[in-house]
Design a protein around this motif. Structure first.
Motif, PDB file in Angstrom:
ATOM      1  N   LEU A  59     -34.669  13.976 -11.401  1.00 43.63           N
ATOM      2  CA  LEU A  59     -35.433  13.309 -10.346  1.00 43.63           C
ATOM      3  C   LEU A  59     -35.706  11.853 -10.726  1.00 43.63           C
ATOM      4  O   LEU A  59     -35.605  10.952  -9.896  1.00 43.63           O
ATOM      5  N   PHE A  60     -36.024  11.630 -12.004  1.00 43.64           N
ATOM      6  CA  PHE A  60     -36.341  10.264 -12.429  1.00 43.64           C
ATOM      7  C   PHE A  60     -35.086   9.431 -12.624  1.00 43.64           C
ATOM      8  O   PHE A  60     -35.092   8.225 -12.436  1.00 43.64           O
ATOM      9  N   HIS A  61     -34.011  10.106 -12.989  1.00 43.82           N
ATOM     10  CA  HIS A  61     -32.721   9.421 -13.051  1.00 43.82           C
ATOM     11  C   HIS A  61     -32.379   8.871 -11.663  1.00 43.82           C
ATOM     12  O   HIS A  61     -32.090   7.692 -11.501  1.00 43.82           O
ATOM     13  N   GLU A  62     -32.433   9.745 -10.661  1.00 36.96           N
ATOM     14  CA  GLU A  62     -32.026   9.336  -9.308  1.00 36.96           C
ATOM     15  C   GLU A  62     -33.089   8.474  -8.632  1.00 36.96           C
ATOM     16  O   GLU A  62     -32.796   7.419  -8.086  1.00 36.96           O
ATOM     17  N   ALA A  63     -34.311   8.986  -8.627  1.00 34.52           N
ATOM     18  CA  ALA A  63     -35.334   8.375  -7.777  1.00 34.52           C
ATOM     19  C   ALA A  63     -35.835   7.053  -8.322  1.00 34.52           C
ATOM     20  O   ALA A  63     -36.312   6.219  -7.566  1.00 34.52           O
ATOM     21  N   CYS A  64     -35.751   6.828  -9.627  1.00 34.41           N
ATOM     22  CA  CYS A  64     -36.247   5.578 -10.197  1.00 34.41           C
ATOM     23  C   CYS A  64     -35.178   4.871 -11.012  1.00 34.41           C
ATOM     24  O   CYS A  64     -35.033   3.655 -10.927  1.00 34.41           O
ATOM     25  N   GLY A  65     -34.440   5.615 -11.829  1.00 36.32           N
ATOM     26  CA  GLY A  65     -33.492   4.995 -12.759  1.00 36.32           C
ATOM     27  C   GLY A  65     -32.508   4.072 -12.055  1.00 36.32           C
ATOM     28  O   GLY A  65     -32.349   2.909 -12.446  1.00 36.32           O
ATOM     29  N   HIS A  66     -31.863   4.576 -11.006  1.00 38.20           N
ATOM     30  CA  HIS A  66     -30.849   3.744 -10.343  1.00 38.20           C
ATOM     31  C   HIS A  66     -31.442   2.453  -9.799  1.00 38.20           C
ATOM     32  O   HIS A  66     -30.805   1.412  -9.822  1.00 38.20           O
ATOM     33  N   GLY A  67     -32.675   2.524  -9.311  1.00 41.39           N
ATOM     34  CA  GLY A  67     -33.326   1.329  -8.776  1.00 41.39           C
ATOM     35  C   GLY A  67     -33.681   0.320  -9.857  1.00 41.39           C
ATOM     36  O   GLY A  67     -34.068  -0.810  -9.565  1.00 41.39           O
ATOM     37  N   LEU A  68     -33.570   0.725 -11.144  1.00 41.66           N
ATOM     38  CA  LEU A  68     -33.886  -0.174 -12.257  1.00 41.66           C
ATOM     39  C   LEU A  68     -32.625  -0.723 -12.924  1.00 41.66           C
ATOM     40  O   LEU A  68     -32.684  -1.330 -13.987  1.00 41.66           O
ATOM     41  N   GLU A  69     -31.474  -0.528 -12.282  1.00 42.36           N
ATOM     42  CA  GLU A  69     -30.220  -1.076 -12.799  1.00 42.36           C
ATOM     43  C   GLU A  69     -30.082  -2.515 -12.300  1.00 42.36           C
ATOM     44  O   GLU A  69     -30.171  -2.786 -11.097  1.00 42.36           O
ATOM     45  N   ALA A  70     -29.864  -3.433 -13.237  1.00 39.05           N
ATOM     46  CA  ALA A  70     -29.942  -4.870 -12.912  1.00 39.05           C
ATOM     47  C   ALA A  70     -28.932  -5.295 -11.850  1.00 39.05           C
ATOM     48  O   ALA A  70     -29.179  -6.247 -11.117  1.00 39.05           O
ATOM     49  N   ASP A  71     -27.787  -4.594 -11.750  1.00 39.61           N
ATOM     50  CA  ASP A  71     -26.824  -5.031 -10.725  1.00 39.61           C
ATOM     51  C   ASP A  71     -27.376  -4.781  -9.324  1.00 39.61           C
ATOM     52  O   ASP A  71     -27.248  -5.618  -8.438  1.00 39.61           O
ATOM     53  N   LEU A  72     -28.024  -3.643  -9.130  1.00 38.76           N
ATOM     54  CA  LEU A  72     -28.590  -3.332  -7.816  1.00 38.76           C
ATOM     55  C   LEU A  72     -29.812  -4.206  -7.542  1.00 38.76           C
ATOM     56  O   LEU A  72     -30.017  -4.677  -6.435  1.00 38.76           O
ATOM     57  N   VAL A  73     -30.612  -4.426  -8.589  1.00 38.49           N
ATOM     58  CA  VAL A  73     -31.780  -5.291  -8.449  1.00 38.49           C
ATOM     59  C   VAL A  73     -31.325  -6.694  -8.037  1.00 38.49           C
ATOM     60  O   VAL A  73     -31.854  -7.302  -7.109  1.00 38.49           O
ATOM     61  N   GLY A  74     -30.283  -7.191  -8.723  1.00 34.51           N
ATOM     62  CA  GLY A  74     -29.792  -8.543  -8.470  1.00 34.51           C
ATOM     63  C   GLY A  74     -29.297  -8.737  -7.046  1.00 34.51           C
ATOM     64  O   GLY A  74     -29.342  -9.833  -6.498  1.00 34.51           O
ATOM     65  N   LYS A  75     -28.811  -7.644  -6.449  1.00 33.66           N
ATOM     66  CA  LYS A  75     -28.300  -7.751  -5.083  1.00 33.66           C
ATOM     67  C   LYS A  75     -29.357  -7.422  -4.035  1.00 33.66           C
ATOM     68  O   LYS A  75     -29.043  -7.306  -2.854  1.00 33.66           O
ATOM     69  N   GLY A  76     -30.580  -7.262  -4.471  1.00 32.93           N
ATOM     70  CA  GLY A  76     -31.637  -6.953  -3.512  1.00 32.93           C
ATOM     71  C   GLY A  76     -31.534  -5.541  -2.971  1.00 32.93           C
ATOM     72  O   GLY A  76     -32.163  -5.208  -1.975  1.00 32.93           O
ATOM     73  N   ALA A  77     -30.713  -4.698  -3.627  1.00 39.88           N
ATOM     74  CA  ALA A  77     -30.523  -3.340  -3.135  1.00 39.88           C
ATOM     75  C   ALA A  77     -31.402  -2.361  -3.899  1.00 39.88           C
ATOM     76  O   ALA A  77     -31.027  -1.208  -4.109  1.00 39.88           O
ATOM     77  N   SER A  78     -32.565  -2.821  -4.352  1.00 40.54           N
ATOM     78  CA  SER A  78     -33.468  -1.939  -5.076  1.00 40.54           C
ATOM     79  C   SER A  78     -34.905  -2.159  -4.636  1.00 40.54           C
ATOM     80  O   SER A  78     -35.350  -3.296  -4.488  1.00 40.54           O
ATOM     81  N   VAL A  79     -35.638  -1.066  -4.472  1.00 39.17           N
ATOM     82  CA  VAL A  79     -37.055  -1.178  -4.132  1.00 39.17           C
ATOM     83  C   VAL A  79     -37.852  -1.800  -5.268  1.00 39.17           C
ATOM     84  O   VAL A  79     -38.997  -2.185  -5.073  1.00 39.17           O
TER      85      VAL A  79
END
Lengths: 446, 462
Positions: free
Chosen positions: B241-261
């Protein structure tokens, strides 16, 4: 192709007395261009080749693969497969394909124009896809990925039992994921376009699909739990079909892992539902003249007016079921053949998507599902997935909803299909899907 | 795998158009697997993949090409293709590689290649017998064994030269139980970054018995209820749950593209103060552990959320360089045929202070999830969905009836904020494969017992 076939035939020719040998060789090339902020983010050129060798000896099967076609790898891989074959349990049904009487259809899903396209044109498509998406609506805040991709592959299979076949295929696609933002909320939407040559790709369609899907979810919230009629859009229907296809896999049936075992000839679905797996239909991206064991592709009816017609088989499962292969072997060079749908398609109905919504009147249009792999049990048939989309009121789409699940069982959903759309769309993976209305599905939400 | 001087020449060619950065990633992977189904050993297979991927970066553009031909000519051809894809212009430069950082699997690892195939087949049979012995309702048993032995080598134009030897072994049992209510399934898998000694830690029998028990329990299960309810998640598998629900949103590539909460929220309280979330590539022999990542950087322990405060994202070389900082050792790729990107290693929520039994006792009604299955997240919204593969009702603070499969659906940031109890009973879950942009990599997961006061359960009950 002829060169690959000669290579496969050479390895198959090394079979010893009392032993069957199959060689499957494949080669592919591909280009992927990712655009980001008006620049090429990455451009990848892929080129792969490999071989898989299967040996059947004394009813035992062994397999080995190598990611190269270098001459010494051929004999080493055969030796390894031979060694592996000494450890299996003897099986009376083990054995390679033998030529049957089915003539291969004249499908050659290949286009020289695609194979000859230069990188600049591909880069231009990826860049214009990103541009068109960004320009699609003022609420589009960015594009996560805008991709042009293509793949061209050739394969050949030969056996010491007389099979010698080769085929090729090529396709290209555009894929874009848009981010829409309003009032501090972000939503995403995805759009694709697929074709066999560049001029079949539609930048505007892929972009506007992604834009619409992202923007219409803005302001979405949970809907209250209830039972209702859902309408799957063709992309969602395709996901659902991939699960249904798994239950019609003859190998799953034989191993007691299909809810349809022993039900051929029975009405298992709505009379509106006719489902075929037809790789001889060149419109499907799964089209090929041969299956992965070198048998001619054929049209297999699975559901006809809701009545179960039969299952899909490769050579082993067909033999064990007391029938024959339906030409449904699938594999890569690094794996043994398995049974699988190759070009699964719904025979379309007569209603346009808008007419279908009007007919449903009140319900939920599902534009995306998630958690399909964890939320569907193809053995018990239990089905529960995350969903997002729009409520349907008075025959038209109304407010957007998200963070809900829809649930039923596969058995019930197939019976509860109340309308099939005319809007057939061919999608990656070879699937042909339409809109589908299913009644009495549980929505879990607030 | 490749001579140092050859690597220097290939990197020189890759930089020939004046690129900023070039990298050669070479890999030699041998794998073997064996499967048993319906009492028959169906398949013993082996595979070998060997090749190199060459990456060239000019400004913000990456060019990539790969080849299975590890000769100098093959590598040079791939380097030219990658360089032309990255389209730099200007002077090339000469690369001097530093001393080779060489890692290898510890000596206690029993390399799968050193073990006869018969020994692997025997493991399948032992598991099959144990599963069948679990009860007459077990109708089908399938067992899978798999191992991989991977040598990697990374050289880049910054002078980095590093290598690693990675051994992973995995074992899976699936059972179908058949009863009056139809067919139900139960699965269990174990996998660690080690060799055949995995089976000294966890016998094939134990894995089989667990899979059989799950299938048999579900024969008695009733359809899961639908609607919003408190959910207690037991230790281990809930880490997904934490891998999916939070971990992915903390990956810098997604963060950098504004695709992360989670974009732009470093230093903010994003979770309940009970929550500390860590991604750690160094956890002993866990499934996502490696001495170096696939860009040659050492694995690290990275605290992502500490006592509820977002402390950092995860970084690969490229994203870190854009930010003028170091990689966090999260650059991973599926194979030499793939570009690296930001990926998790072992992601877990650390232990809290609550007694797990008390957490259940203080939950008047709800759902207890003993095992979570796979899931999926939309990183832009944080909305997630997960399958429950073993779950029970909680009634009057007591775990009661088993439930059939259903989904949990919710929003990652909201779950993080609302967690109101975290147990002392930390455990790692089973081996996972994380898929992102079409690439699968091995990851580990873990978590203690915890409670979320309100989650939506999507069940099939009428």
């Amino acid at each position: 192709m002829t060169e690959l076939r000669a290579l496969a035939e050479k390895v198959a020719g090394w079979a010893r007395d009392g032993e069957q040998v199959e060689a499957y060789v494949a080669r592919s090339t591909g280009t992927t261009v990712r655009a980001y902020r008006g620049e090429v983010e990455s451009l990848s050129q892929a080129a792969s080749a490999g071989l898989g060798v299967r040996v059947v000896s004394g009813g035992r099967q062994g397999f080995a693969s190598a990611g190269t076609l270098e001459p010494e790898a051929l004999s080493e891989t055969l030796a390894e497969a031979r060694d592996n074959a000494t450890f299996g349990t003897p099986d009376d049904h083990a054995g390679l394909a033998v030529p049957d009487e089915v003539e291969p259809a004249s499908v050659d899903p290949w286009d020289d124009a695609l194979a000859g396209t230069g990188t600049n044109d591909k880069v231009a498509l990826a860049l214009s896809l990103e541009r068109a998406t960004l320009d699609g609506d003022p609420r589009i805040s960015g594009v996560r990925t805008a991709i042009y991709g293509d793949g061209m592959g050739e394969a050949a299979v030969a056996t010491s039992t007389g099979i010698a076949a080769s085929w090729r295929s090529g396709n290209c696609y555009l894929s874009v994921s848009a981010l829409a933002e309003a009032d501090g909320e972000t939503q995403t939407g995805h759009g694709i376009s697929v074709g066999r040559r560049l001029d079949a790709l539609d930048v505007d369609e892929a972009a506007s699909d992604a834009v619409d899907r992202a923007t219409r979810l803005l302001g979405s919230r949970q809907a209250p739990s209830r039972r209702l009629t859902v309408v799957f859009d063709p992309h969602v229907t395709a996901s659902f079909l991939s699960i249904v296809g798994g239950t019609l896999n003859g190998e799953a049936v034989l191993k007691g892992r299909s809810l349809f075992a022993g039900r051929v000839g029975e009405e298992v679905a709505s009379p509106l539902l006719t489902l075929v797996d037809d790789p001889t239909d060149v419109a499907s991206f799964g089209a090929a003249a041969y299956d992965a064991e070198g048998l001619a592709s054929r049209r297999n009816a699975l559901l006809d007016g809701g009545v179960l017609q039969g299952f899909l088989y490769d050579t082993w499962s067909g033999r064990r079921a007391g029938t024959a292969s339906t030409g449904s072997a699938v594999r890569s060079y690094a794996s043994t053949p398995g049974t699988g749908a190759r070009a699964l398609a719904i025979v379309p109905g007569t209603l346009s998507a808008a007419e279908l919504l009007a007919e449903v009147g009140d319900g939920l249009l599902v534009q995306g599902v998630s958690g399909l792999h964890s939320g569907v049990n193809p053995v018990s048939g239990d089905f529960s997935v995350g969903a997002e989309g729009m409520m349907i009121r008075d025959g038209a789409t109304a407010e957007p909803v998200r963070e809900i699940t829809i649930a039923s069982t596969l058995q019930r959903m197939l019976r509860d299909v109340v309308a099939v759309g005319a809007d057939l769309e061919w999608l990656p993976g070879g699937t042909g899907a339409t809109s589908l209305a299913i009644r009495d599905v549980s929505l879990s939400g607030s | 795998m490749i001579d140092g001087e050859v690597l220097q020449r290939v990197l020189g060619v890759a930089l020939g158009n004046g690129a900023d950065f070039a990298e050669v990633f070479a890999e030699d992977r041998s794998s073997s697997s064996a499967s048993l189904d319906g009492g028959q050993v169906e398949e013993v297979t082996s595979g070998r993949e060997r090749g190199a991927g060459i990456r060239v970066v000019t400004g913000e553009t990456t060019g990539f090409a790969h080849t299975a031909d590890l000769s100098e000519a093959g590598l040079v051809a791939a380097a030219r293709a990658a360089a032309s894809a990255a389209r730099g212009a200007g002077e090339g430069r000469t690369v001097v590689l530093g001393p080779a950082g060489e890692h290898r699997a510890p000596d206690r690892v029993v390399r799968p290649t050193s073990v006869g195939k018969q020994a692997k087949v025997d493991l399948l049979r032992r598991a099959d017998e144990a599963a069948r012995a679990a009860g007459g309702d077990i109708a089908q048993v399938s067992v899978g064994y798999g191992d991989s032995h991977r040598h990697i080598l990374v050289a880049n134009s910054d002078g980095l030269l590093a290598g690693d030897e990675q051994v992973r072994t995995r074992f899976r049992v699936s059972c179908v139980a058949s009863g009056d209510t139809g067919m139900q399934t139960g699965n269990e898998s174990v996998g660690l970054t080690m060799g055949m000694e995995l089976f000294d830690l966890r016998s094939p029998e134990a894995t089989a018995e667990e899979a059989a028990r799950r299938a048999l329990v579900k024969l008695l299960a009733r359809p899961a209820p639908s609607g919003t309810t408190p959910v207690v998640i037991g230790p281990g598998s809930g880490g997904v749950l934490f891998h999916e629900a939070c971990g992915h949103g903390l990956e810098a590539d997604l963060v950098g593209k504004g695709a992360s909460v989670f974009k732009g929220r470093r230093g903010e309280l994003v979770a309940s103060p009970l929550v500390t979330l860590v991604d750690d590539g160094t956890v002993d022999t866990e499934w996502g552990t490696a001495a170096i990542d696939d860009e040659g950087r050492p694995g690290q322990r990275n605290v992502l959320i500490e006592d509820g405060v977002l402390t950092d994202y995860m970084w690969d070389f490229l994203r870190a360089r854009q930010e003028g900082r170091g990689s966090s050792g999260n650059g991973r790729r599926q194979s030499y045929k793939h570009l690296p990107m930001v990926r998790m290693t072992n992601t877990y929520l650390t232990a809290g202070t609550d007694d797990p039994d008390e957490i259940v006792a203080q939950t008047p009604h709800g759902v207890y999830v003993a095992k979570l299955g796979g899931g999926q997240v939309n990183t832009a919204t944080g909305d997630f969905v997960f399958g429950m593969t073993e779950a029970y009702l909680i009634e009057d603070g007591v775990i009661t009836e088993p439930l059939r499969e259903g989904n949990l659906i919710g929003n990652g940031p909201e779950v993080l904020r609302t967690i109101d109890a975290v147990g002392v009973d930390f455990a790692m879950g089973g081996p996972g494969t994380c898929g992102k942009d079409g690439q699968g990599v091995p990851v580990g997961l873990g978590q203690p017992t915890l409670r979320v006061p309100a989650l939506t359960v999507g069940g099939t009950a009428a």
